[in-house]
Design a protein around this motif. Structure first.
Motif, PDB file in Angstrom:
ATOM      1  N   ILE A 252       0.829  -1.206   0.000  1.00  0.00           N
ATOM      2  CA  ILE A 252       0.000   0.000   0.000  1.00  0.00           C
ATOM      3  C   ILE A 252       0.866   1.260   0.000  1.00  0.00           C
ATOM      4  O   ILE A 252       1.847   1.345   0.727  1.00  0.00           O
ATOM      5  N   ALA A 253       0.458   2.232  -0.797  1.00  0.00           N
ATOM      6  CA  ALA A 253       1.105   3.550  -0.938  1.00  0.00           C
ATOM      7  C   ALA A 253       2.437   3.439  -1.675  1.00  0.00           C
ATOM      8  O   ALA A 253       2.586   2.587  -2.537  1.00  0.00           O
ATOM      9  N   PHE A 254       3.424   4.269  -1.332  1.00  0.00           N
ATOM     10  CA  PHE A 254       4.646   4.357  -2.146  1.00  0.00           C
ATOM     11  C   PHE A 254       5.303   3.007  -2.396  1.00  0.00           C
ATOM     12  O   PHE A 254       5.911   2.767  -3.427  1.00  0.00           O
TER      13      PHE A 254
ATOM     14  N   TYR B 215       4.576   6.367  12.954  1.00  0.00           N
ATOM     15  CA  TYR B 215       4.802   6.676  11.541  1.00  0.00           C
ATOM     16  C   TYR B 215       6.269   6.922  11.191  1.00  0.00           C
ATOM     17  O   TYR B 215       6.608   7.111  10.030  1.00  0.00           O
TER      18      TYR B 215
ATOM     19  N   PHE C 223      -4.935   8.554  -0.113  1.00  0.00           N
ATOM     20  CA  PHE C 223      -5.731   7.732   0.810  1.00  0.00           C
ATOM     21  C   PHE C 223      -6.429   8.501   1.934  1.00  0.00           C
ATOM     22  O   PHE C 223      -7.259   7.940   2.630  1.00  0.00           O
TER      23      PHE C 223
ATOM     24  N   LEU D 214       3.134  -1.459   4.198  1.00  0.00           N
ATOM     25  CA  LEU D 214       2.621  -0.149   3.818  1.00  0.00           C
ATOM     26  C   LEU D 214       3.550   0.983   4.190  1.00  0.00           C
ATOM     27  O   LEU D 214       4.283   0.895   5.174  1.00  0.00           O
ATOM     28  N   THR D 215       3.498   2.020   3.379  1.00  0.00           N
ATOM     29  CA  THR D 215       4.261   3.229   3.676  1.00  0.00           C
ATOM     30  C   THR D 215       3.585   3.915   4.859  1.00  0.00           C
ATOM     31  O   THR D 215       2.387   4.169   4.802  1.00  0.00           O
ATOM     32  N   PRO D 216       4.343   4.206   5.914  1.00  0.00           N
ATOM     33  CA  PRO D 216       3.686   4.834   7.063  1.00  0.00           C
ATOM     34  C   PRO D 216       3.377   6.304   6.812  1.00  0.00           C
ATOM     35  O   PRO D 216       4.232   7.031   6.311  1.00  0.00           O
ATOM     36  N   ILE D 217       2.175   6.725   7.088  1.00  0.00           N
ATOM     37  CA  ILE D 217       1.857   8.158   7.148  1.00  0.00           C
ATOM     38  C   ILE D 217       0.901   8.406   8.296  1.00  0.00           C
ATOM     39  O   ILE D 217       0.295   7.487   8.825  1.00  0.00           O
ATOM     40  N   GLU D 218       0.756   9.686   8.589  1.00  0.00           N
ATOM     41  CA  GLU D 218      -0.013  10.080   9.757  1.00  0.00           C
ATOM     42  C   GLU D 218      -1.518   9.899   9.581  1.00  0.00           C
ATOM     43  O   GLU D 218      -2.027   9.982   8.478  1.00  0.00           O
ATOM     44  N   GLY D 219      -2.192   9.702  10.698  1.00  0.00           N
ATOM     45  CA  GLY D 219      -3.656   9.740  10.718  1.00  0.00           C
ATOM     46  C   GLY D 219      -4.056  11.006  11.447  1.00  0.00           C
ATOM     47  O   GLY D 219      -3.243  11.601  12.133  1.00  0.00           O
TER      48      GLY D 219
ATOM     49  N   GLU E 261      13.658   2.038   2.404  1.00  0.00           N
ATOM     50  CA  GLU E 261      12.246   2.338   2.114  1.00  0.00           C
ATOM     51  C   GLU E 261      11.438   2.265   3.412  1.00  0.00           C
ATOM     52  O   GLU E 261      11.361   1.210   4.042  1.00  0.00           O
TER      53      GLU E 261
ATOM     54  N   THR F 194      -6.483  10.566   5.682  1.00  0.00           N
ATOM     55  CA  THR F 194      -5.947  10.140   6.980  1.00  0.00           C
ATOM     56  C   THR F 194      -6.418   8.738   7.347  1.00  0.00           C
ATOM     57  O   THR F 194      -5.886   8.128   8.274  1.00  0.00           O
TER      58      THR F 194
ATOM     59  N   LEU G  92       5.703  -0.128   7.239  1.00  0.00           N
ATOM     60  CA  LEU G  92       5.108  -0.821   8.387  1.00  0.00           C
ATOM     61  C   LEU G  92       4.756  -2.216   7.888  1.00  0.00           C
ATOM     62  O   LEU G  92       4.343  -2.388   6.742  1.00  0.00           O
TER      63      LEU G  92
END
Lengths: 77, 610
Positions: free
Chosen positions: A8-10, B460, B241, A71-76, A45, B243, A48
Motif C-alpha cells: 500500500i502507498a509508495f 509513523y 488515501f 505499507l508506507t507509514p503516514i499520519e492519521g 524504504e 488520513t 510498516l
C-alpha cells in the motif's frame, strides 16, 4: 506454500506487474525478510509490516495462506 | 502591521454593539496569533471559574500571522473558549476556505462577549461588520444555513455556523465552516449556541501584507520543492488515501480502539480501511486554501440505506463511528459522519459516547427502556439514528448529548467513560502507544490527538521511530511536541505540512522553518529560540487557565481501564499505560510543581503572571 502479499502507498512500486495484491510462492521457513528481499524492497524504504493484521518483525516465520501487508507509514488525524 | 492585519473586532452580543481596536504588537509578538491570541484574551478578561454556557464566557475566533499569506497550508483558524464539556480551556482548529476569507476582512480575531436575546449572525463585508437577525435560519442544518446565508449576502461569502447541535447545546457541538469543515472539539458550538450566535459570514477584500515578499516567495518555492521531493515525485499518500491510512497502522500495533477500548485490534479493520474508502466511496480529494496536500475526502455513498454525498471521513471519525462502536460497515460510518457534520457535532465525541452507551448496555447498566430499544455493538442503522437523535437531543439522544462521562456517571459507572478531563479519547490505545497516553493525559483540552501527536515518531517514523511501547525520553518529547503544536495552532498552518516542512527533521522539532516564514511575513525578527519559547508560553498560559478553573494533577490522568486492565489482545497483550511512571518526569521537565502547577520561575521566564 503460498502467502498473500498486499502493498500500500509508495511501497507499491515494488509490486510485480503493478498489482498491489498478489500471491507469492515461498519455501517453508521463509520470513518477512525473504519476501521483502525477493521484491527488491531496500532497507531505506520506510515501511510498516502487518502479518495477519498484526505488527510483525522481519524475522517472523510465514505459514501457508498468511496475509502479509507492507505499507508506507503516514499520519492519521 | 505585516503578517498580522493589526485589528481585532469586538462584538458585544448582549448590547448588539461592535467596535474595532488595534492589535497590540507586543501581544502579537509574544502569543503569535490563533490559539495563543485567544488564550491571551481569555486569561486577561475572563473569570476562569465562570459557567461556560453563560454570557460570561468569551468565544474567540482567531487566525494566525501565516493564515492567508500563501504559506503552504496557511488556511487555518482557531475557535477558543472555556469548554462546557471539560470545564477547561479549549481551542478547536479548522481549515477549509473560511479562515483565509476571514483574515482578508482585515481582522486577526473576533471576540464575542455576552449573549444575544434572539438569534443573530455576524456579516462582515469588506471590513464593514453588522449583526443581522438569524431567526429564519435558527433550527436549520449546517448545509441549509450555509446556502441560505450565502444567497442573502454575497455569492463569494464564506460561512462558519452552528447546526441544531450547537443550538441545543450538545456538549460536544462544533462550529462548522464551508459546510464540512469542523472546529469540532470540546463544545465550542454549544458556546456559540448559548450566545444565540448562529453564524459568522465573511467576505474580504484586503491583502495580507508581507514584510519581505521576495524572501517569502523564495521560502515558499523552496519548501514546496522539498515537499515534492519528499513524496518521490508521487502524489502525497495523504492525497491518495486521506488520513484513513491510519487504520492499518494503528491496527498493526494494537492501537485501534475497539468496543469502547475493550480491545486494541478490530477483526473488521480491513472493511473500514483506506483501501475501501478510496476504492468504493472516494470521488475526489478536497483542498483547504493554499494546500499542496489535499487530504480532504469528497465522497459519495450509493447504498440506499446510507445514501449521501459530502466530505470525509477522517481517520478519527472512522475510529469513532466504526471500530470503537464495533461497526465494520463503511457506508454507515460515512453516513453517520455526514449526519454529524450537518447537525454540527464532533464525530469523535459522539462516536465514543455511543460506544460508552453500548458498553453500559452490554453490562446491564442501561436498559432497553431507557434507550428506547437494544443498542448492540456494530448495529450500523442504530448508530446513524443515534447520531441524529443526539444532535436534536431526541429521546435517548438527550443523554448522549451530555458526553460519555456524564452518561456513565448517571448510570453509576464513570469508569466506562473513555475520557480525559471529561473529553473523549482519540483513536489511539494508550496501553499500546505510551507517548500518546501521556500526551492525552496532560492535554489541556482533555482527550485529544492534536495536542502532541507522538504517533508521528512512535508509529509513523517521522522524523524517526522511537518505539511505541517504551517510556524512555517520552516525558521530554511529549513536552516539546506539545509546545510545537502550539506554534502550529498559533501561526495558522496545518499539522500535516508543518511537522514535515516547518520544523527540523529531529525529534526536538526545532522550529527553524517557522521562524524563517514568520520573519519574512511579519518582519518581527524572531530568533528560533523566541519562536520555540512562544509555543511554551502559550502552553503554560493554558495551564494557568486550567489551574484557575480548578483543575490540577488529579485531572492529568487516563481512564481506569488503561491504568488497571491489562490489554486483552494484539501485540501488546498484557500491557498497561505507564502514565504514573512518566508524569513526575513530565512535570519536572516542564518546570511545574508536583501538583502540576507552573512554578514562579517558569512563569517569570515566560513573562506570565498568575
Amino acid at each position: 506454500m503460498k502467502v498473500e502479499v498486499r502493498l500500500i502507498a509508495f511501497i507499491q512500486k515494488y509490486a510485480p506487474e503493478d498489482k498491489s495484491v498478489f500471491k507469492m510462492e515461498v519455501k517453508k521457513g521463509a520470513t518477512v525478510t525473504t519476501v521483502v528481499e525477493e521484491l527488491g524492497i531496500p532497507d531505506t524504504e520506510p515501511r510498516l509490516t502487518l502479518l495477519n493484521g498484526i505488527h510483525a518483525k522481519d524475522d517472523a516465520v510465514l505459514k501457508d495462506s498468511d496475509k502479509l501487508l507492507l505499507l508506507t507509514p503516514i499520519e492519521g488525524g | 502591521m505585516n503578517g498580522w492585519m493589526g485589528k481585532v473586532l469586538r462584538v458585544n452580543l448582549t448590547e448588539g454593539k461592535i467596535k474595532e481596536e488595534n492589535l497590540d504588537p507586543e501581544v502579537a509578538r509574544d502569543y503569535l496569533g490563533g490559539r495563543g491570541l485567544g488564550m491571551y484574551y481569555l486569561n486577561q478578561e475572563m473569570d476562569a471559574e465562570c459557567d461556560p454556557l453563560s454570557p460570561e464566557n468569551l468565544l474567540i475566533m482567531a487566525t494566525g500571522p501565516l493564515t492567508g499569506t500563501k504559506a503552504p497550508t496557511g488556511g487555518r483558524y482557531m475557535v477558543v473558549a472555556k469548554s462546557p464539556l471539560t470545564g477547561s480551556v479549549t481551542g478547536s482548529n479548522s481549515g477549509g476556505k473560511f479562515p483565509k476569507e476571514f483574515k482578508k476582512t482585515g481582522y486577526d480575531a473576533i471576540i464575542f462577549s455576552g449573549a444575544a436575546k434572539g438569534p443573530v449572525y455576524l456579516w462582515i463585508d469588506k471590513g464593514k461588520a453588522e449583526l443581522r437577525d438569524a431567526t429564519h435560519v435558527w433550527g436549520k442544518t449546517v448545509n441549509e444555513t450555509t446556502d441560505l446565508l450565502v444567497s442573502e449576502t454575497e455569492p463569494k461569502a464564506k460561512v462558519a455556523c452552528i447546526g441544531p447541535a450547537g443550538e441545543n447545546r450538545v456538549l460536544f457541538a462544533a462550529v462548522m465552516n464551508d459546510k464540512d469543515r469542523a472546529a469540532a472539539r470540546s463544545g465550542v458550538g454549544a458556546v456559540m449556541g448559548s450566545k444565540k450566535l448562529k453564524a459568522v459570514v465573511v467576505r474580504g477584500d484586503k491583502k495580507v501584507k508581507l514584510a519581505d515578499p521576495d524572501k517569502f516567495r523564495e521560502l515558499r518555492s523552496n519548501v514546496l520543492k522539498k515537499y515534492k521531493d519528499m513524496n518521490q515525485g508521487n502524489p502525497p499518500v495523504l492525497r491518495q488515501f486521506g488520513t484513513a491510512h491510519g487504520v492499518a497502522g494503528n491496527q498493526g500495533i494494537g492501537s485501534l480502539p475497539t468496543r469502547n477500548f475493550q480491545q486494541g485490534t478490530f477483526e473488521g479493520w480491513e472493511k473500514v480501511s483506506a483501501q475501501v474508502l478510496t476504492d468504493k466511496f472516494l470521488k475526489k480529494p478536497h483542498y483547504c486554501s493554499d494546500c499542496p496536500i489535499g487530504c480532504g475526502r469528497g465522497t459519495k455513498v450509493e447504498d440506499p440505506e446510507f445514501q449521501g454525498e459530502g466530505e470525509g471521513p477522517e481517520y478519527e471519525s472512522i475510529f469513532a463511528l466504526g471500530p470503537v462502536c464495533g461497526n465494520d460497515n463503511m457506508a454507515s460510518i460515512i453516513k453517520a459522519n455526514y449526519v454529524a457534520n450537518n447537525l454540527g457535532m464532533d464525530t469523535m465525541s459522539v462516536g465514543v459516547t455511543l460506544a460508552c452507551a453500548m458498553e453500559l448496555y452490554q453490562r446491564g447498566h442501561l436498559s432497553e427502556e431507557e434507550i428506547g430499544g437494544p443498542l448492540e455493538w456494530g448495529d450500523a442503522k442504530t448508530i446513524v439514528k443515534m447520531v441524529e437523535n443526539t444532535g436534536y437531543r431526541r429521546g435517548f439522544g438527550d443523554r448522549l448529548a451530555e458526553g460519555s462521562y456524564r452518561l456513565a456517571d448517571s448510570c453509576g459507572h464513570p469508569e466506562y467513560a473513555m475520557v480525559v478531563k471529561k473529553q473523549e479519547l482519540a483513536g489511539y490505545e494508550p496501553r499500546s502507544i505510551q507517548g500518546m497516553g501521556l500526551a492525552e493525559a496532560t492535554s489541556p483540552i482533555g482527550g485529544s490527538h492534536m495536542r502532541a501527536q507522538t504517533a508521528y515518531f512512535e508509529l509513523y517514523g517521522v522524523p524517526k521511530v522511537i518505539g511505541p511501547t517504551g517510556i524512555e525520553d517520552k516525558a521530554r518529547l511529549v513536552s516539546i511536541w506539545q509546545d510545537m503544536t502550539c506554534i502550529i495552532d498559533c501561526t495558522g498552518v496545518c499539522y500535516f505540512f508543518a511537522v514535515r516542512c516547518f520544523v527540523d527533521p529531529v525529534l526536538e522539532v526545532t522550529p527553524t522553518g517557522f521562524t524563517e516564514f514568520l520573519n519574512a511575513a511579519t518582519g518581527a525578527d524572531y530568533t528560533v529560540e523566541e519562536v520555540r519559547l512562544a509555543g511554551e508560553r502559550v502552553f503554560n498560559a493554558e495551564r494557568l487557565f486550567l489551574v484557575n478553573a480548578g483543575l490540577s494533577r488529579k485531572d492529568d490522568t487516563l481512564p481506569k481501564r488503561q491504568l488497571e486492565e491489562p490489554m486483552p489482545d494484539g501485540p501488546n497483550k498484557g500491557a498497561l499505560s505507564r502514565l504514573p511512571e512518566m508524569l513526575d518526569d513530565y512535570y519536572a521537565f516542564r518546570g511545574w510543581t508536583k501538583d502540576g502547577i507552573p512554578s514562579d520561575e517558569k512563569l517569570e521566564e515566560l513573562g506570565l503572571k498568575k
